[in-house]
Design an enzyme around this catalytic site. Structure first.
Site, PDB file in Angstrom:
ATOM      1  N   ARG A  33       0.798  -1.230   0.000  1.00  0.00           N
ATOM      2  CA  ARG A  33       0.000   0.000   0.000  1.00  0.00           C
ATOM      3  C   ARG A  33       0.827   1.274   0.000  1.00  0.00           C
ATOM      4  O   ARG A  33       0.610   2.167  -0.824  1.00  0.00           O
ATOM      5  CB  ARG A  33      -0.874   0.043   1.261  1.00  0.00           C
ATOM      6  CG  ARG A  33      -2.214  -0.596   1.119  1.00  0.00           C
ATOM      7  CD  ARG A  33      -2.704  -0.998   2.494  1.00  0.00           C
ATOM      8  NE  ARG A  33      -1.930  -2.142   2.908  1.00  0.00           N
ATOM      9  CZ  ARG A  33      -2.306  -3.386   2.659  1.00  0.00           C
ATOM     10  NH1 ARG A  33      -3.449  -3.626   2.096  1.00  0.00           N
ATOM     11  NH2 ARG A  33      -1.549  -4.391   3.004  1.00  0.00           N
ATOM     12  N   THR A  34       1.744   1.364   0.953  1.00  0.00           N
ATOM     13  CA  THR A  34       2.426   2.644   1.143  1.00  0.00           C
ATOM     14  C   THR A  34       3.261   3.006  -0.086  1.00  0.00           C
ATOM     15  O   THR A  34       3.242   4.147  -0.544  1.00  0.00           O
ATOM     16  CB  THR A  34       3.292   2.595   2.417  1.00  0.00           C
ATOM     17  OG1 THR A  34       2.463   2.190   3.503  1.00  0.00           O
ATOM     18  CG2 THR A  34       3.905   3.942   2.725  1.00  0.00           C
ATOM     19  N   LYS A  55      23.901  -5.729  -1.662  1.00  0.00           N
ATOM     20  CA  LYS A  55      25.349  -6.015  -1.663  1.00  0.00           C
ATOM     21  C   LYS A  55      26.041  -5.302  -0.505  1.00  0.00           C
ATOM     22  O   LYS A  55      27.263  -5.218  -0.463  1.00  0.00           O
ATOM     23  CB  LYS A  55      25.964  -5.543  -2.987  1.00  0.00           C
ATOM     24  CG  LYS A  55      25.393  -6.227  -4.214  1.00  0.00           C
ATOM     25  CD  LYS A  55      26.078  -5.699  -5.462  1.00  0.00           C
ATOM     26  CE  LYS A  55      25.365  -6.174  -6.716  1.00  0.00           C
ATOM     27  NZ  LYS A  55      25.753  -5.375  -7.895  1.00  0.00           N
ATOM     28  N   HIS A 107       5.179   6.350  11.523  1.00  0.00           N
ATOM     29  CA  HIS A 107       4.640   6.246  10.168  1.00  0.00           C
ATOM     30  C   HIS A 107       3.664   7.429  10.008  1.00  0.00           C
ATOM     31  O   HIS A 107       2.448   7.240   9.979  1.00  0.00           O
ATOM     32  CB  HIS A 107       3.919   4.897  10.048  1.00  0.00           C
ATOM     33  CG  HIS A 107       3.590   4.471   8.659  1.00  0.00           C
ATOM     34  ND1 HIS A 107       3.781   5.272   7.555  1.00  0.00           N
ATOM     35  CD2 HIS A 107       3.063   3.305   8.188  1.00  0.00           C
ATOM     36  CE1 HIS A 107       3.378   4.606   6.473  1.00  0.00           C
ATOM     37  NE2 HIS A 107       2.947   3.416   6.835  1.00  0.00           N
ATOM     38  N   ARG A 121      11.378   4.104   3.675  1.00  0.00           N
ATOM     39  CA  ARG A 121      10.928   3.093   4.638  1.00  0.00           C
ATOM     40  C   ARG A 121      12.141   2.259   4.994  1.00  0.00           C
ATOM     41  O   ARG A 121      12.873   1.797   4.115  1.00  0.00           O
ATOM     42  CB  ARG A 121       9.835   2.208   4.058  1.00  0.00           C
ATOM     43  CG  ARG A 121       9.557   1.009   4.947  1.00  0.00           C
ATOM     44  CD  ARG A 121       8.315   0.284   4.588  1.00  0.00           C
ATOM     45  NE  ARG A 121       7.129   1.037   4.963  1.00  0.00           N
ATOM     46  CZ  ARG A 121       5.921   0.499   5.082  1.00  0.00           C
ATOM     47  NH1 ARG A 121       5.736  -0.775   4.858  1.00  0.00           N
ATOM     48  NH2 ARG A 121       4.886   1.239   5.426  1.00  0.00           N
TER      49      ARG A 121
HETATM   50  C1  NCD Z   1       1.694  -0.797   8.473  1.00  0.00           C
HETATM   51  C2  NCD Z   1       3.186  -0.619   8.502  1.00  0.00           C
HETATM   52  O1  NCD Z   1       3.896  -1.025   7.587  1.00  0.00           O
HETATM   53  O2  NCD Z   1       3.633  -0.025   9.464  1.00  0.00           O
HETATM   54  N1  NCD Z   1       1.162  -0.949   7.222  1.00  0.00           N
HETATM   55  C3  NCD Z   1       1.005   0.124   6.376  1.00  0.00           C
HETATM   56  O3  NCD Z   1       1.878   0.934   6.198  1.00  0.00           O
HETATM   57  N2  NCD Z   1      -0.177   0.241   5.759  1.00  0.00           N
HETATM   58  C4  NCD Z   1       1.203  -1.750   9.475  1.00  0.00           C
HETATM   59  C5  NCD Z   1       1.614  -3.192   9.411  1.00  0.00           C
HETATM   60  O4  NCD Z   1       2.568  -3.582   8.748  1.00  0.00           O
HETATM   61  O5  NCD Z   1       0.938  -3.981  10.084  1.00  0.00           O
END
Ligand code: NCD
Length: 319
Positions: free
Chosen positions: A55-56, A83, A135, A105
């Protein structure tokens, strides 16, 4: 707004409300046949993902593209990161490519702060999830979804339920929702509440049945098995029985209460399929809203060169 978005705590109430209002304008665009604004034409957004994401990552990519930015997706797998290339060398590469914004991320809490404050890059840094820490754009899209359903969040009661210990979503939501005037209760078994929870601006409870009938929002969290070495609760069945949202519990909610989940869901564990697919569930809408909110964030951080409201000028803009 500041140059970077690293933590929900970076946002004042005015900042957060500006993001929500801007997201509302962006959201209107999603309902049009041509979903594109010229605002970030000529700008480059890099998605730097060291951890898995569906999703993100897609959401940031769609957001940047709808603002006409160039998008470079940089995933750890298949790049020199596997690597052993360091964060610093990766950052220098991005800088050399002229990135205006880096969406990062990373499995390590604090990695986006390091990137933003090291002096390695001049770009804006957006935290798309760092370890178990934060987040912030997830919290913004959650707040936006609540705001669309409930109006002002002042005095609204939000229950965040489940694996709070490993959840960057819970932490960012707790901070942002407090800023926006909501009252947050974290519901989890004692083993899944972080040390130092006393300093968070929240209430805590171990009793889901007592909390949810009073809540305007019930947000379920995934049990993050990949961050656990076992021993946090006796069995999955026991966890679901005490902390899962099923049809019986859903029946105790007020009529206006919405059910949320950031995804990915483990159906049958923290939420049953009938609840996830019910009319109260706004889980799919959260994903749609995520694009609008990330458009707003990128637009505001990169100081788009045309007003956000100039959507009419997009008519006829080619891909
Ligand atoms: C979350 C995350 O990655 O922190 N998901 C997201 O970004 N939609 C929550 C999760 O991984 O459970």
């Amino acid at each position: 707004m500041k140059r970077h978005l690293l933590s929900a705590a970076d946002l004042t109430r005015d900042d957060a409300e500006l993001v929500l209002r801007t997201a509302e304008e962006m959201r209107a665009l999603a309902d049009r046949p041509i979903k594109k604004l010229p605002a970030l034409r000529g700008r480059t957004v890099v998605n730097l993902f060291f951890e898995d994401s569906t999703r993100t990552r897609i959401s940031f990519e769609a957001a940047a593209k709808r603002l006409s930015a160039d998008v470079i997706n940089f995933a750890a797998k298949g790049s020199s990161l596997s690597k052993g290339e360091s964060l610093k060398d990766t950052a220098l590469t991005l800088e050399a490519m002229g990135a205006d914004a880096v969406v990062v991320r990373h499995g390590a809490s604090g990695a986006p702060h390091r990137l933003a404050h090291s002096g390695w890059v001049r770009s804006s840094v957006v935290n798309a999830g760092d370890g178990t820490h934060e987040h912030p754009t997830q919290a913004l899209l959650d707040a936006f979804t609540m705001w669309r359903h409930l109006g002002s969040l002042d005095g609204r009661r939000v229950a965040i339920v489940g694996d709070v210990l490993h959840s960057r979503v819970a932490r960012s939501n707790a901070l942002l929702l407090r800023t926006l005037g909501a009252e947050v209760t974290l519901v989890a078994p004692p083993t899944l509440l972080p040390v130092g929870i006393d300093s968070w601006p929240v209430e805590t409870s171990y009793d889901l049945d007592a909390v949810i009938p009073k809540s305007d929002v019930v947000m379920m969290l995934r049990v993050q098995a990949e961050r656990m070495q076992g021993g946090f609760f006796p069995t999955a069945r026991e966890y679901s029985r005490r902390y899962g949202l099923d049809g019986r519990r859903m029946a105790t909610l007020q009529d206006h209460t919405i059910v949320m989940h950031p995804g990915p869901m483990v159906r049958g564990m923290e939420i049953t399929a009938d609840v996830a697919d019910s009319a109260r569930s706004v889980i799919v809408e959260q994903v749609t809203n995520g694009v609008a909110v990330r458009m707003a964030v990128l637009y505001l951080l990169l100081g788009g060169n045309e007003p956000a409201g100039s959507a009419d000028s997009t008519e006829g803009v080619a891909e």
